[in-house]
Design an enzyme around this catalytic site. Structure first.
Site, PDB file in Angstrom:
ATOM      1  N   ASN A   9      -2.927  14.576 -17.688  1.00 13.94           N
ATOM      2  CA  ASN A   9      -3.438  15.826 -18.278  1.00 13.94           C
ATOM      3  C   ASN A   9      -4.302  16.595 -17.276  1.00 13.94           C
ATOM      4  O   ASN A   9      -4.517  17.797 -17.450  1.00 13.94           O
ATOM      5  CB  ASN A   9      -4.218  15.511 -19.548  1.00 13.94           C
ATOM      6  CG  ASN A   9      -5.556  14.834 -19.287  1.00 13.94           C
ATOM      7  OD1 ASN A   9      -6.568  15.509 -19.116  1.00 13.94           O
ATOM      8  ND2 ASN A   9      -5.590  13.508 -19.241  1.00 13.94           N
ATOM      9  N   LYS A  45      -1.437  15.092  -8.958  1.00  8.18           N
ATOM     10  CA  LYS A  45      -0.435  14.915 -10.023  1.00  8.18           C
ATOM     11  C   LYS A  45       0.478  16.141 -10.105  1.00  8.18           C
ATOM     12  O   LYS A  45       1.690  16.013 -10.343  1.00  8.18           O
ATOM     13  CB  LYS A  45      -1.127  14.642 -11.358  1.00  8.18           C
ATOM     14  CG  LYS A  45      -1.918  13.331 -11.395  1.00  8.18           C
ATOM     15  CD  LYS A  45      -1.020  12.119 -11.187  1.00  8.18           C
ATOM     16  CE  LYS A  45      -1.777  10.812 -11.389  1.00  8.18           C
ATOM     17  NZ  LYS A  45      -0.927   9.624 -11.191  1.00  8.18           N
ATOM     18  N   GLY A  67       1.287   3.570  -9.771  1.00  9.66           N
ATOM     19  CA  GLY A  67       0.335   3.235  -8.706  1.00  9.66           C
ATOM     20  C   GLY A  67      -0.369   4.458  -8.146  1.00  9.66           C
ATOM     21  O   GLY A  67       0.206   5.539  -8.070  1.00  9.66           O
ATOM     22  N   GLY A  68      -1.614   4.277  -7.753  1.00  7.50           N
ATOM     23  CA  GLY A  68      -2.359   5.352  -7.105  1.00  7.50           C
ATOM     24  C   GLY A  68      -3.800   5.377  -7.564  1.00  7.50           C
ATOM     25  O   GLY A  68      -4.214   4.599  -8.427  1.00  7.50           O
ATOM     26  N   ASP A  74       0.871  -1.182   0.000  1.00  7.41           N
ATOM     27  CA  ASP A  74       0.000   0.000   0.000  1.00  7.41           C
ATOM     28  C   ASP A  74       0.905   1.228   0.000  1.00  7.41           C
ATOM     29  O   ASP A  74       1.721   1.404   0.910  1.00  7.41           O
ATOM     30  CB  ASP A  74      -0.888  -0.026   1.250  1.00  7.41           C
ATOM     31  CG  ASP A  74      -1.878   1.133   1.281  1.00  7.41           C
ATOM     32  OD1 ASP A  74      -1.651   2.151   0.586  1.00  7.41           O
ATOM     33  OD2 ASP A  74      -2.867   1.010   2.003  1.00  7.41           O
ATOM     34  N   TYR A 123      -7.677  14.960  -7.810  1.00  7.26           N
ATOM     35  CA  TYR A 123      -6.782  14.023  -8.508  1.00  7.26           C
ATOM     36  C   TYR A 123      -5.700  14.781  -9.301  1.00  7.26           C
ATOM     37  O   TYR A 123      -4.498  14.494  -9.187  1.00  7.26           O
ATOM     38  CB  TYR A 123      -7.629  13.150  -9.443  1.00  7.26           C
ATOM     39  CG  TYR A 123      -6.855  12.370 -10.465  1.00  7.26           C
ATOM     40  CD1 TYR A 123      -6.038  11.308 -10.096  1.00  7.26           C
ATOM     41  CD2 TYR A 123      -6.953  12.698 -11.823  1.00  7.26           C
ATOM     42  CE1 TYR A 123      -5.336  10.589 -11.057  1.00  7.26           C
ATOM     43  CE2 TYR A 123      -6.266  11.973 -12.775  1.00  7.26           C
ATOM     44  CZ  TYR A 123      -5.446  10.934 -12.391  1.00  7.26           C
ATOM     45  OH  TYR A 123      -4.750  10.223 -13.346  1.00  7.26           O
ATOM     46  N   SER A 159      -5.124   6.871 -22.144  1.00  2.00           N
ATOM     47  CA  SER A 159      -4.486   5.664 -22.677  1.00  2.00           C
ATOM     48  C   SER A 159      -5.394   4.466 -22.444  1.00  2.00           C
ATOM     49  O   SER A 159      -5.464   3.912 -21.343  1.00  2.00           O
ATOM     50  CB  SER A 159      -3.108   5.462 -22.045  1.00  2.00           C
ATOM     51  OG  SER A 159      -2.367   4.532 -22.805  1.00  2.00           O
TER      52      SER A 159
HETATM   53  P1  NAI Z   1      -5.640   1.896 -12.734  1.00  2.00           P
HETATM   54  O1  NAI Z   1      -6.608   2.401 -11.723  1.00  2.00           O
HETATM   55  O2  NAI Z   1      -6.098   0.781 -13.628  1.00  2.00           O
HETATM   56  O3  NAI Z   1      -4.291   1.439 -12.015  1.00  2.00           O
HETATM   57  C1  NAI Z   1      -3.807   2.065 -10.844  1.00  2.00           C
HETATM   58  C2  NAI Z   1      -3.297   0.985  -9.929  1.00  2.00           C
HETATM   59  O4  NAI Z   1      -2.848   1.604  -8.719  1.00  2.00           O
HETATM   60  C3  NAI Z   1      -4.378  -0.047  -9.541  1.00  2.00           C
HETATM   61  O5  NAI Z   1      -3.958  -1.360  -9.878  1.00  2.00           O
HETATM   62  C4  NAI Z   1      -4.535   0.135  -8.042  1.00  2.00           C
HETATM   63  O6  NAI Z   1      -4.781  -1.078  -7.336  1.00  2.00           O
HETATM   64  C5  NAI Z   1      -3.200   0.767  -7.640  1.00  2.00           C
HETATM   65  N1  NAI Z   1      -3.338   1.504  -6.394  1.00  2.00           N
HETATM   66  C6  NAI Z   1      -4.343   2.366  -6.032  1.00  2.00           C
HETATM   67  N2  NAI Z   1      -4.172   2.766  -4.773  1.00  2.00           N
HETATM   68  C7  NAI Z   1      -3.037   2.163  -4.317  1.00  2.00           C
HETATM   69  C8  NAI Z   1      -2.357   2.173  -3.087  1.00  2.00           C
HETATM   70  N3  NAI Z   1      -2.801   2.889  -2.035  1.00  2.00           N
HETATM   71  N4  NAI Z   1      -1.239   1.446  -2.981  1.00  2.00           N
HETATM   72  C9  NAI Z   1      -0.776   0.703  -4.023  1.00  2.00           C
HETATM   73  N5  NAI Z   1      -1.385   0.641  -5.210  1.00  2.00           N
HETATM   74  C10 NAI Z   1      -2.510   1.360  -5.359  1.00  2.00           C
HETATM   75  O7  NAI Z   1      -5.165   3.137 -13.602  1.00  2.00           O
HETATM   76  P2  NAI Z   1      -4.382   3.162 -15.002  1.00  2.00           P
HETATM   77  O8  NAI Z   1      -5.315   3.635 -16.043  1.00  2.00           O
HETATM   78  O9  NAI Z   1      -3.632   1.918 -15.190  1.00  2.00           O
HETATM   79  O10 NAI Z   1      -3.359   4.359 -14.738  1.00  2.00           O
HETATM   80  C11 NAI Z   1      -2.039   4.130 -14.289  1.00  2.00           C
HETATM   81  C12 NAI Z   1      -1.429   5.463 -13.878  1.00  2.00           C
HETATM   82  O11 NAI Z   1      -1.436   6.341 -14.985  1.00  2.00           O
HETATM   83  C13 NAI Z   1      -2.181   6.166 -12.760  1.00  2.00           C
HETATM   84  O12 NAI Z   1      -1.259   6.802 -11.910  1.00  2.00           O
HETATM   85  C14 NAI Z   1      -3.014   7.193 -13.477  1.00  2.00           C
HETATM   86  O13 NAI Z   1      -3.280   8.314 -12.648  1.00  2.00           O
HETATM   87  C15 NAI Z   1      -2.114   7.540 -14.643  1.00  2.00           C
HETATM   88  N6  NAI Z   1      -2.857   8.016 -15.794  1.00  2.00           N
HETATM   89  C16 NAI Z   1      -3.600   7.145 -16.552  1.00  2.00           C
HETATM   90  C17 NAI Z   1      -4.293   7.606 -17.647  1.00  2.00           C
HETATM   91  C18 NAI Z   1      -5.044   6.696 -18.555  1.00  2.00           C
HETATM   92  O14 NAI Z   1      -5.585   7.186 -19.543  1.00  2.00           O
HETATM   93  N7  NAI Z   1      -5.121   5.394 -18.308  1.00  2.00           N
HETATM   94  C19 NAI Z   1      -4.299   9.029 -17.991  1.00  2.00           C
HETATM   95  C20 NAI Z   1      -3.500   9.863 -17.123  1.00  2.00           C
HETATM   96  C21 NAI Z   1      -2.801   9.351 -16.082  1.00  2.00           C
HETATM   97  C1  15L Z   2      -6.683  10.209 -16.329  1.00  2.00           C
HETATM   98  O1  15L Z   2      -5.828  10.791 -15.678  1.00  2.00           O
HETATM   99  C2  15L Z   2      -7.315   8.968 -15.830  1.00  2.00           C
HETATM  100  O2  15L Z   2      -6.430   8.155 -15.099  1.00  2.00           O
HETATM  101  C3  15L Z   2      -7.956   8.142 -16.921  1.00  2.00           C
HETATM  102  O3  15L Z   2      -8.839   7.195 -16.332  1.00  2.00           O
HETATM  103  C4  15L Z   2      -8.730   9.040 -17.914  1.00  2.00           C
HETATM  104  O4  15L Z   2      -9.799   9.642 -17.262  1.00  2.00           O
HETATM  105  C5  15L Z   2      -7.782  10.079 -18.471  1.00  2.00           C
HETATM  106  O5  15L Z   2      -7.148  10.816 -17.454  1.00  2.00           O
HETATM  107  C6  15L Z   2      -8.480  11.079 -19.390  1.00  2.00           C
HETATM  108  O6  15L Z   2      -8.364  12.281 -19.163  1.00  2.00           O
HETATM  109  O7  15L Z   2      -9.106  10.636 -20.363  1.00  2.00           O
END
Ligand code: NAI
Ligand code: 15L
Length: 265
Positions: free
Chosen positions: A113, A141, A73-74, A52, A137, A167
């Protein structure tokens, strides 16, 4: 010969974590995976450390013996401040303290973003633009990017902060025609961010080569990232969907719907 002996990937159970678990394997002898959620069984070249990010001792221990960190993570969407505090704000402090104590020299930070989400759609901004977080959120960041700058200025730990757009396997609406980052381009951008020399603290937008872009990456050209994909194949179908009014904040601002979430009390 792979460029790294051991990399740490946090957020390994998440959507992008699963993508990078595959692509990073080509660049490291051992991939250490961490998340608070289940990551399944470790492959021969993997290590699993459940953790965590709100727990300082656990998070600091993740960095022992690693060459570099990819920090995904987060909490990844808008929530109350209290829900974001431990994972994203305390969590990134714990992560950098681990990097400092264990002598890790490079971090790739999944920023978003939403750190700049209150800039207007259509405005073109670069990595020196004013931070305009659109949510708790997005604020977390922005804090993470400032943390990265501090740990470079104070301790010489280099970071590439990637302001990821959207993504996902494909863009789901017209905003994402602009903000979309393909998984292939994400993987390449993370590779460039890990291997480019002398990055200091570099901020780069994580976005594919989409038409009419809002984000100018010229100040991150030294990373050598050249996106291969774009969102054009989805344009007609996404433009045919019902559209938001031009006065809707989700249509006015780059952060889309995040700009009108909350309050949470
Ligand atoms: P996601 O929610 O699928 O993955 C985040 C992971 O962080 C999860 O597996 C979750 O269990 C873990 N997590 C949450 N709280 C935690 C804690 N307290 N301790 C340890 N692990 C914890 O999100 P995704 O889409 O894979 O995004 C990955 C990263 O990229 C995130 O930091 C997100 O903010 C960032 N991001 C993603 C975007 C997207 O379009 N997918 C856009 C912008 C940023
Ligand atoms: C983010 O930062 C989020 O992690 C993702 O779930 C989407 O909402 C993305 O931005 C977005 O702006 O499309």
């Amino acid at each position: 010969m792979k460029p790294f002996k051991k990399l740490l990937l946090t957020g390994a159970a998440g959507g992008l974590g699963k993508v990078l678990r595959q692509s990073l394997a080509a660049h490291t002898e051992i991939l250490r995976l961490s998340d608070v959620s289940s990551m399944g069984a470790a492959a021969a070249s993997e290590e699993i450390m459940t953790c965590d990010l709100g727990n300082k001792a656990q998070t600091m221990a993740l960095s022992a013996g690693v060459d570099a960190i990819v920090h995904l993570g987060g909490v990844a969407t808008e929530h109350s401040f209290e829900q974001i505090l431990d994972a994203n704000i305390r969590g990134i402090f714990h992560l950098y303290e681990g990097a400092r104590v264990h002598g890790v020299k490079r971090v790739v930070f999944a920023s978003s973003n939403h750190a700049i989400g209150f800039h207007k759609q259509g405005a073109v901004i670069d990595s020196d633009c004013l931070l305009r977080p659109d949510s708790y959120y997005g604020l977390s960041k922005a804090y993470g990017e400032n943390m990265a700058q501090f740990y470079f200025d104070r301790y010489g730990i280099e970071t590439v902060s990637i302001r990821i757009g959207s993504s996902f396997p494909e863009p789901v609406d017209t905003r994402m025609l602009v903000t979309w980052l393909s998984f292939r381009d994400l993987s390449e951008l993370v590779r460039c961010s890990l291997t480019a020399p002398n990055v200091g603290h570099t901020i780069v937008y994580g976005v594919s080569d989409n038409k009419n872009g809002w984000w100018d990456n010229s100040k991150a050209a030294h990373l050598g990232f050249k996106p291969q994909d774009n969102s054009e194949q989805w344009r007609a179908s996404r433009e045919a969907m019902p559209q938001l009014s031009s006065t809707d904040p989700a249509k006015m601002y780059q952060g889309g719907g995040f700009t009108k979430m909350g309050p949470f009390n």
